[in-house]
Design an enzyme around this catalytic site. Structure first.
Site, mmCIF file in Angstrom:
data_model
loop_
_atom_site.group_PDB
_atom_site.id
_atom_site.type_symbol
_atom_site.label_atom_id
_atom_site.label_comp_id
_atom_site.label_asym_id
_atom_site.label_seq_id
_atom_site.Cartn_x
_atom_site.Cartn_y
_atom_site.Cartn_z
ATOM 1 N N TYR A 1 -98.046 9.458 79.421
ATOM 2 C CA TYR A 1 -98.361 8.660 78.232
ATOM 3 C C TYR A 1 -98.436 7.185 78.581
ATOM 4 O O TYR A 1 -98.066 6.762 79.673
ATOM 5 C CB TYR A 1 -97.337 8.911 77.115
ATOM 6 N N LYS B 1 -95.259 7.460 84.180
ATOM 7 C CA LYS B 1 -94.909 7.420 82.758
ATOM 8 C C LYS B 1 -95.089 8.817 82.172
ATOM 9 O O LYS B 1 -96.052 9.113 81.460
ATOM 10 C CB LYS B 1 -95.769 6.356 82.027
#
Ligand code: PDD
Length: 281
Positions: A34, A145
């Site tokens: 993300y 991430k």
């Protein structure tokens, strides 16, 4: 569009109509990555840097970026609102398989989801926040991430249940970052933040702060910080796209300096706010 409109796999929909399959690998395995990109008055902040990190995260988990930058911009633009500051959350998972199997499916198309929420100025800026230090129990790819955030969630919850805003993570005696933030400390008058590597997320806010420090002749270094050294810091800050620069005024049971946000934080926060304004004027 309002914040209740989201993007899912090629369509703009009301949030409550956006649905994914229970066989989505994001749901079953947390098999996705993300980004969180701030948008100030409709202008994406450091879009290219967020896209670069997105590309690095995707290639680390061996997913092909479904869109180029121009296509991403085309997808995000209708969700931006010039009348407010938003954080744009975008997520890409390895998509839906026909069964639950750890091995990558041979053929899937990724699930792409984008939603927005308002950035509200952090309430405790004037007083600062408390933090605890805890063992960093995360994995070895903290530079990615990834949506797989169970360790971060458990550690953050531990902090909140102790009346603290964040947990500062410590690996082998050295500070890495917060559960959803990077860390800066002022030690002997120098602004220090741990170096980039697989133990921390390369925060966009972190890099902006380092640039601001450089341009304003604020002495800084990217260096390891032991927990012992952190305990002697005159200032500690936590940084992220959604909370910007948060001063920490208590670490575990010890008050930092005079228990108020420090002078370098005041300066940096002022410079950061000016930089932000200039970025969308
Ligand atoms: N998190 N480190 C971790 C583990 C983070 O999750 C974040 C941000 C940061 C700061 O990165 P940036 O400055 O690029 O926001 C550092 C986002 C905001 C989140 O998970 O919601």
């Amino acid at each position: 569009m309002d914040n209740k409109t989201v993007y899912l796999n090629g369509q703009y929909l009301p949030l409550n109509e956006a649905k994914i399959s229970v066989l989505d690998r994001g749901f079953l395995f947390g098999d996705g990555i993300y980004e969180v990109i701030p948008s100030y008055s409709g202008h994406l902040f450091h879009f290219s840097e967020h896209m670069e990190r997105l590309e690095n995260s995707l290639s680390s988990i061996r997913l092909v970026n479904p869109y180029d930058r121009a296509q991403w911009l085309e997808i995000l633009t209708p969700l931006l609102d010039t009348s407010r500051d938003q954080s744009i959350y975008l997520q890409i998972t390895r998509g839906v398989d026909s069964k639950r199997d750890h091995t990558f499916p041979e053929k899937t198309s990724p699930t792409v989801f984008v939603m927005c929420s308002n950035i509200v100025p952090f309430a405790k800026l004037d007083s600062g926040v408390k933090a605890i230090s805890v063992d960093d129990s995360r994995w070895e790819l903290c530079n990615v991430k990834a949506t797989t955030l169970l360790a971060n969630i458990l550690l953050r919850q531990q902090a909140v249940e102790k009346g603290c805003a964040e947990a500062i993570l410590v690996k082998d005696g050295y500070v890495t970052e917060g559960t959803a933030s990077n860390i800066f400390a002022v030690i002997d008058g120098i602004l220090i933040t741990p170096p980039q590597g697989h133990e921390i997320l390369p925060g966009i806010t972190r890099n902006v702060i380092l640039d601001i420090a450089k341009k304003n002749n604020i002495p800084y270094s990217e260096d390891i910080i032991s927990l012992d050294a952190l305990q002697t810091a005159s200032e500690i800050w936590l940084t992220s796209s959604t909370r910007e620069i948060i001063p920490v005024v208590q670490l575990d049971n010890e008050i930092i300096a005079d228990g108020k946000p420090g002078p370098l934080w005041q300066t940096m926060n002022r410079l950061f706010q000016a930089y932000k304004r200039a970025s969308h004027e």
